[in-house]
Design a protein around this motif. Structure first.
Motif, PDB file in Angstrom:
ATOM      1  N   ARG A  26       0.837  -1.202   0.000  1.00  0.00           N
ATOM      2  CA  ARG A  26       0.000   0.000   0.000  1.00  0.00           C
ATOM      3  C   ARG A  26       0.868   1.246   0.000  1.00  0.00           C
ATOM      4  NH1 ARG A  26      -1.066   3.103   4.160  1.00  0.00           N
ATOM      5  NH2 ARG A  26      -0.423   1.494   5.634  1.00  0.00           N
ATOM      6  N   GLY A  27       0.666   2.113  -1.018  1.00  0.00           N
ATOM      7  CA  GLY A  27       1.385   3.373  -1.080  1.00  0.00           C
ATOM      8  C   GLY A  27       0.792   4.394  -0.121  1.00  0.00           C
ATOM      9  N   ALA A  28       1.509   5.500   0.067  1.00  0.00           N
ATOM     10  CA  ALA A  28       1.077   6.522   1.022  1.00  0.00           C
ATOM     11  C   ALA A  28      -0.226   7.195   0.616  1.00  0.00           C
ATOM     12  CB  ALA A  28       2.168   7.581   1.187  1.00  0.00           C
ATOM     13  N   PHE A  29      -0.559   7.170  -0.677  1.00  0.00           N
ATOM     14  CA  PHE A  29      -1.815   7.764  -1.139  1.00  0.00           C
ATOM     15  C   PHE A  29      -3.041   6.978  -0.675  1.00  0.00           C
ATOM     16  CE2 PHE A  29      -0.522  10.478  -5.088  1.00  0.00           C
ATOM     17  CZ  PHE A  29      -0.029  11.437  -4.233  1.00  0.00           C
ATOM     18  N   ILE A  30      -2.833   5.755  -0.199  1.00  0.00           N
ATOM     19  CA  ILE A  30      -3.935   4.945   0.317  1.00  0.00           C
ATOM     20  C   ILE A  30      -3.804   4.894   1.841  1.00  0.00           C
ATOM     21  CG2 ILE A  30      -5.100   2.725   0.303  1.00  0.00           C
ATOM     22  CD1 ILE A  30      -2.723   3.180  -2.460  1.00  0.00           C
ATOM     23  N   PRO A  31      -4.600   5.655   2.580  1.00  0.00           N
ATOM     24  CA  PRO A  31      -4.468   5.679   4.045  1.00  0.00           C
ATOM     25  C   PRO A  31      -4.784   4.317   4.650  1.00  0.00           C
ATOM     26  CG  PRO A  31      -6.486   6.786   3.359  1.00  0.00           C
ATOM     27  CD  PRO A  31      -5.711   6.503   2.108  1.00  0.00           C
ATOM     28  N   GLY A  32      -4.019   3.931   5.660  1.00  0.00           N
ATOM     29  CA  GLY A  32      -4.178   2.611   6.250  1.00  0.00           C
ATOM     30  C   GLY A  32      -5.253   2.510   7.302  1.00  0.00           C
ATOM     31  N   SER A  33      -5.540   3.618   7.986  1.00  0.00           N
ATOM     32  CA  SER A  33      -6.492   3.576   9.093  1.00  0.00           C
ATOM     33  C   SER A  33      -7.936   3.573   8.592  1.00  0.00           C
ATOM     34  CB  SER A  33      -6.274   4.769  10.025  1.00  0.00           C
ATOM     35  OG  SER A  33      -7.269   4.806  11.031  1.00  0.00           O
ATOM     36  N   ILE A  34      -8.635   2.458   8.817  1.00  0.00           N
ATOM     37  CA  ILE A  34     -10.038   2.367   8.425  1.00  0.00           C
ATOM     38  C   ILE A  34     -10.895   3.262   9.315  1.00  0.00           C
ATOM     39  CG2 ILE A  34     -12.000   0.797   8.169  1.00  0.00           C
ATOM     40  CD1 ILE A  34     -10.041  -1.447   7.702  1.00  0.00           C
ATOM     41  N   THR A  35     -10.468   3.452  10.547  1.00  0.00           N
ATOM     42  CA  THR A  35     -11.222   4.282  11.486  1.00  0.00           C
ATOM     43  C   THR A  35     -11.128   5.763  11.131  1.00  0.00           C
ATOM     44  OG1 THR A  35     -10.777   2.681  13.251  1.00  0.00           O
ATOM     45  CG2 THR A  35     -11.545   4.864  13.907  1.00  0.00           C
ATOM     46  N   SER A  36      -9.925   6.234  10.848  1.00  0.00           N
ATOM     47  CA  SER A  36      -9.731   7.655  10.538  1.00  0.00           C
ATOM     48  C   SER A  36     -10.118   8.008   9.109  1.00  0.00           C
ATOM     49  CB  SER A  36      -8.270   8.047  10.784  1.00  0.00           C
ATOM     50  OG  SER A  36      -7.890   7.817  12.123  1.00  0.00           O
ATOM     51  N   PHE A  37     -10.029   7.018   8.220  1.00  0.00           N
ATOM     52  CA  PHE A  37     -10.328   7.269   6.809  1.00  0.00           C
ATOM     53  C   PHE A  37     -11.285   6.203   6.265  1.00  0.00           C
ATOM     54  CE2 PHE A  37      -6.187   9.109   7.670  1.00  0.00           C
ATOM     55  CZ  PHE A  37      -6.245  10.340   7.051  1.00  0.00           C
TER      56      PHE A  37
END
Length: 235
Positions: free
Chosen positions: A45-56
């Motif tokens: 996963r690149g930085a353009f895809i945020p990892g946090s499902i809760t925040s994003f």
């Protein structure tokens, strides 16, 4: 520990890293990430895809907005200094979208379900970056008049008739992104005028042709993909 401002960090990057290697590093960092050898949802996963499902969360429009704000300073600085970076970034994002759409959904095992969830999330945020790269918001860094909101146009005309040039210039300056109202954000997310896109020399015609070709080729195939993301980009 003192951390320099984001803009200062971005300036340091473009002045110390050679353009050829610097562009490749950022393309990998933004889009593909690092292959950690795992089978987790967000592997590669690149930085353009945020990892946090809760925040994003994907179901909230604000997630896309917040995600763009995280990287806009670095992106604007690099694209201003390296004029070919926006071109390369757009092409690489579309390439990766087509690769993700090509991947088989597989069976419905827990592992495959996690992989599919990861692909769906990548496609969701990557497509938002494609739209961002052709938006008024992005291109207003090169042409500040694109940030004139409709209500500013009326004020601008009024000030122009009064001969107050200083006020006209002030109205053409971009407002801070975090101060935009929802209506202003929606306006700035619209595609930039064709003249601006043509000036930026983005390969829009070739990319649209490629997307259409892929979608057309899939029609009638027994294993045809839905290509939902590609179709949405052409809409």
């Amino acid at each position: 520990v003192f951390l320099p401002p984001p803009k200062e960090c971005a300036q340091e990057y473009i002045t110390t890293i050679p353009i050829d290697s610097g562009m490749q590093i950022l393309l990998s960092y933004f889009i593909h990430g690092v292959d950690d050898g795992t089978t987790t949802t967000y592997a590669n996963r690149g930085a353009f895809i945020p990892g946090s499902i809760t925040s994003f969360p994907m179901h909230k429009d604000d997630s896309i907005w917040k995600n763009q704000l995280r990287w806009s300073m670095l992106l604007h600085t690099v694209c201003t200094a390296w004029t070919g970076f926006a071109y390369a970034l757009l092409v690489n994002i579309v390439d990766y979208i087509l690769v993700l759409e090509e991947e088989e959904e597989g069976d419905y095992s827990e592992e495959e379900a996690m992989k599919q969830a990861g692909r769906d999330r990548k496609l969701h945020f990557l497509s938002s970056w494609v739209k961002y790269l052709v938006s008024r918001e992005f291109h207003s860094i090169f042409d500040s008049t694109l940030a004139l909101f409709p209500h500013d146009d009326a004020n601008n005309n009024k000030n122009a008739s009064a001969g107050d040039g200083s006020k006209i210039d002030l109205l053409r300056k971009r407002k801070r992104c975090r101060q935009w109202t929802r209506k202003e954000r929606e306006f700035m997310s619209q595609p930039a005028p064709f003249t601006s896109l043509k000036w930026a020399r983005l390969p829009l015609m070739s990319l649209c042709g490629r997307l259409r070709q892929v979608i057309t080729t899939d029609v009638g195939c027994d294993d045809a993909r839905t290509r939902t993301t590609s179709k949405s980009l052409l809409a």
